[in-house]
Design a protein around this motif. Structure first.
Motif, mmCIF file in Angstrom:
data_model
loop_
_atom_site.group_PDB
_atom_site.id
_atom_site.type_symbol
_atom_site.label_atom_id
_atom_site.label_comp_id
_atom_site.label_asym_id
_atom_site.label_seq_id
_atom_site.Cartn_x
_atom_site.Cartn_y
_atom_site.Cartn_z
ATOM 1 N N ALA A 265 30.625 55.204 23.329
ATOM 2 C CA ALA A 265 29.295 55.024 23.590
ATOM 3 C C ALA A 265 29.156 54.602 24.910
ATOM 4 O O ALA A 265 28.028 55.365 25.688
ATOM 5 C CB ALA A 265 28.904 54.076 22.637
ATOM 6 N N ARG B 183 26.872 56.915 27.679
ATOM 7 C CA ARG B 183 25.536 56.364 28.201
ATOM 8 C C ARG B 183 25.605 56.158 29.467
ATOM 9 O O ARG B 183 24.721 56.305 30.259
ATOM 10 C CB ARG B 183 25.237 54.772 27.639
ATOM 11 C CG ARG B 183 24.013 54.022 27.761
ATOM 12 C CD ARG B 183 23.914 52.746 27.196
ATOM 13 N NE ARG B 183 24.981 51.902 27.352
ATOM 14 C CZ ARG B 183 26.177 51.352 26.528
ATOM 15 N NH1 ARG B 183 26.003 52.212 25.261
ATOM 16 N NH2 ARG B 183 26.759 50.540 26.903
ATOM 17 N N LYS C 244 34.363 53.070 19.299
ATOM 18 C CA LYS C 244 33.094 53.616 19.182
ATOM 19 C C LYS C 244 32.322 53.168 20.391
ATOM 20 O O LYS C 244 31.559 53.822 20.881
ATOM 21 C CB LYS C 244 32.514 53.244 17.804
ATOM 22 C CG LYS C 244 32.998 54.339 16.830
ATOM 23 C CD LYS C 244 32.427 54.187 15.446
ATOM 24 C CE LYS C 244 32.710 52.634 14.822
ATOM 25 N NZ LYS C 244 31.995 52.623 13.511
ATOM 26 N N GLU C 245 32.545 51.659 20.679
ATOM 27 C CA GLU C 245 31.768 51.103 21.712
ATOM 28 C C GLU C 245 32.313 51.766 23.210
ATOM 29 O O GLU C 245 31.485 51.961 24.182
ATOM 30 C CB GLU C 245 31.903 49.559 21.896
ATOM 31 C CG GLU C 245 31.166 48.978 20.748
ATOM 32 C CD GLU C 245 30.909 47.462 20.780
ATOM 33 O OE1 GLU C 245 31.053 46.965 22.057
ATOM 34 O OE2 GLU C 245 30.943 46.951 19.786
ATOM 35 N N SER D 129 24.236 58.497 19.917
ATOM 36 C CA SER D 129 24.494 57.360 21.185
ATOM 37 C C SER D 129 23.663 58.082 22.285
ATOM 38 O O SER D 129 23.485 59.385 22.632
ATOM 39 C CB SER D 129 25.969 57.371 21.421
ATOM 40 O OG SER D 129 26.586 56.610 20.322
ATOM 41 N N GLU E 250 27.176 58.794 14.178
ATOM 42 C CA GLU E 250 26.965 57.771 15.296
ATOM 43 C C GLU E 250 26.958 58.188 16.409
ATOM 44 O O GLU E 250 26.111 57.561 17.228
ATOM 45 C CB GLU E 250 27.958 56.692 14.684
ATOM 46 C CG GLU E 250 27.668 55.422 15.327
ATOM 47 C CD GLU E 250 28.725 54.270 14.789
ATOM 48 O OE1 GLU E 250 28.792 53.246 15.553
ATOM 49 O OE2 GLU E 250 29.264 54.482 13.922
ATOM 50 N N LEU E 251 28.096 59.001 16.898
ATOM 51 C CA LEU E 251 28.303 59.193 18.137
ATOM 52 C C LEU E 251 27.263 60.218 18.815
ATOM 53 O O LEU E 251 26.801 60.210 20.022
ATOM 54 C CB LEU E 251 29.800 59.776 18.486
ATOM 55 C CG LEU E 251 30.878 58.934 18.484
ATOM 56 C CD1 LEU E 251 32.094 59.423 18.594
ATOM 57 C CD2 LEU E 251 30.702 57.686 19.451
#
Length: 438
Positions: free
Chosen positions: A392, A396, A388-389, A426, A422-423
């Motif tokens: 993101a 980003r 997920k990071e 982002s 969640e995404l």
């Protein structure tokens, strides 16, 4: 049958070319219309794997002698336990009178324990061959000059070369002056080749597959092909690959190498001394498409490394290509120097832990995310913290990102909805980025 007989000869010959020769020859008994038609069939397939030795040899000898086509487009021998080594020179001479263009000699290793020995006449008499495939056979050395002046495609699968094989391979390939496509499959030290040298200026495509089940440190490939456009190497056993010169015409490359000495592999491929695990001192300015396998833990580190050294990357795909350990996959298009499948024996990898803080520092954002990356495809997204990071971070930082497609691996609907939410929330570096979920 009368209706079939009304078809033009050209169409009937195409139909007959799809059948084994025993059925093709049998059509001579249908009617006067068919009596001699079989003699003009342009593509011949002889299969002796389940035949009586004497009857098959006699049938093949007579049918080749009686064949009248001025050119044989393809001659395919499927050889089994009934074939005799002494038959091959006769068949090659008989076929050569029709200027055969493509020849396949394929031994069924399951039905015949002893291999077939290819005669020397193949090297000297079949001068009109354009395509040659040799499968599960033994080649003998030839004191006479090897001559394939028209050969453009060569396939060598599980071939045993005359000892020493290194020099024979060099001589064989160096006498294929217009060779464009080369496919090689090796399975072990019994092939008599330690260093397989491919030095052919005309080559446009190379496929090398090494299937040995244990590592041999002193076996290697050497490739020198300045005209190469397509390169694929599959080697999960640590055979060293050395690319001697740049390949400025290379359009795509897929290299799968399992190795515990990645620095040594990179040094061979890049011609630069490498001390680090990943190619941080290399730059791939022509790399526009990259696929990395996420099956094993080091993929996060390799991804970040490759993003940093690929300033013009446009398409990024993350996928579980292999689903097994020690394999990472990179697809390069186009690139002069390429490497992949680096799995260090000693390396610290972050998986479900938060990524290093440096990912959030704008000064360390890879150039490709800021200026060139347009498409992200992530297959088998598992929703781990690291995953997920990474997602993101790319969303980003991707100033030019046009589309990001996420294929979730989970079957849990609630977990999938949570990942989508969640995404979706982002931040995105590109206002026009389209985020899609499946």
């Amino acid at each position: 049958m009368d209706r079939l007989s009304e078809l033009p000869d050209a169409l009937l010959l195409e139909i007959l070319s799809l059948l084994p020769m025993e059925y093709v020859v049998a059509t001579m008994f249908l009617s006067k219309r068919w009596r001699f038609l079989w003699m003009m069939v342009p593509r011949l397939v002889y299969d002796d794997r389940y035949k009586n030795i004497e009857k098959f040899s006699m049938f093949l000898d007579r049918s080749l002698v009686l064949h009248k086509a001025p050119i044989i487009e393809k001659l395919h021998f499927k050889l089994g336990q009934t074939c005799r080594n002494e038959d091959l020179p006769v068949w090659i001479r008989a076929a050569n009178k029709s200027s055969v263009r493509e020849m396949v000699m394929e031994l069924d290793a399951y039905s015949r324990p002893s291999p077939i020995i290819i005669p020397r006449s193949l090297y000297t008499e079949c001068r009109m061959l354009v395509t040659l495939s040799l499968i599960n056979v033994i080649l003998v050395d030839s004191s006479s000059h090897v001559s394939f002046p028209c050969l453009k495609s060569l396939k060598l699968v599980y071939v045993k070369y005359p000892n020493p094989g290194d020099e024979f391979v060099k001589k064989l390939l160096s006498n294929c002056h217009v060779l464009e496509d080369l496919e090689i499959v090796l399975k072990g030290p019994n092939d008599n080749v330690t260093t397989f040298t491919i030095r052919v200026p005309s080559l446009k495509s190379i496929l090398v597959i090494y299937t040995l089940k244990y590592i041999i440190d002193d076996h290697s490939f050497v490739i020198d092909a300045p005209s190469l456009e397509h390169l694929k190497i599959l080697d999960h056993n640590g055979r060293l690959c050395v690319i001697e010169n740049n390949m400025p015409k290379l359009e795509n490359a897929a290299i799968e190498i399992s190795c515990f000495l990645p620095g040594k592999i990179l040094a061979s491929i890049t011609s630069h001394p490498m001390q680090d695990v990943y190619p941080t001192s290399c730059v791939f300015p022509s790399l526009v498409r990259l696929t990395i396998c996420t099956c094993d833990q080091p993929w996060v580190d390799l991804l970040m490394c490759m993003l940093r050294v690929s300033p013009n990357l446009r398409d990024l795909e993350l996928d579980m290509v292999h689903r097994s350990k020690h394999e990472l996959f990179i697809f390069l298009l186009p690139v002069y120097i390429c490497c992949s499948n680096l799995y260090p024996r000693h390396y610290s990898v972050l998986t479900d832990q938060p990524l290093h803080a440096s990912w959030n520092e704008a000064s360390l954002v890879p150039e490709c995310l800021l200026s060139s990356l347009e498409n992200l495809v992530w297959k088998g997204f598992e929703g781990t913290k690291a995953g997920k990071e990474v997602a993101a971070f790319i969303l980003r930082s991707g100033n030019c990102l046009k589309k990001a497609t996420i294929y979730s691996k989970t079957t849990d609907l609630n977990k999938k909805l949570e990942m989508i939410k969640e995404l979706s929330l982002s931040p995105r570096g590109s206002r026009t980025c389209q985020l899609l979920f499946d």
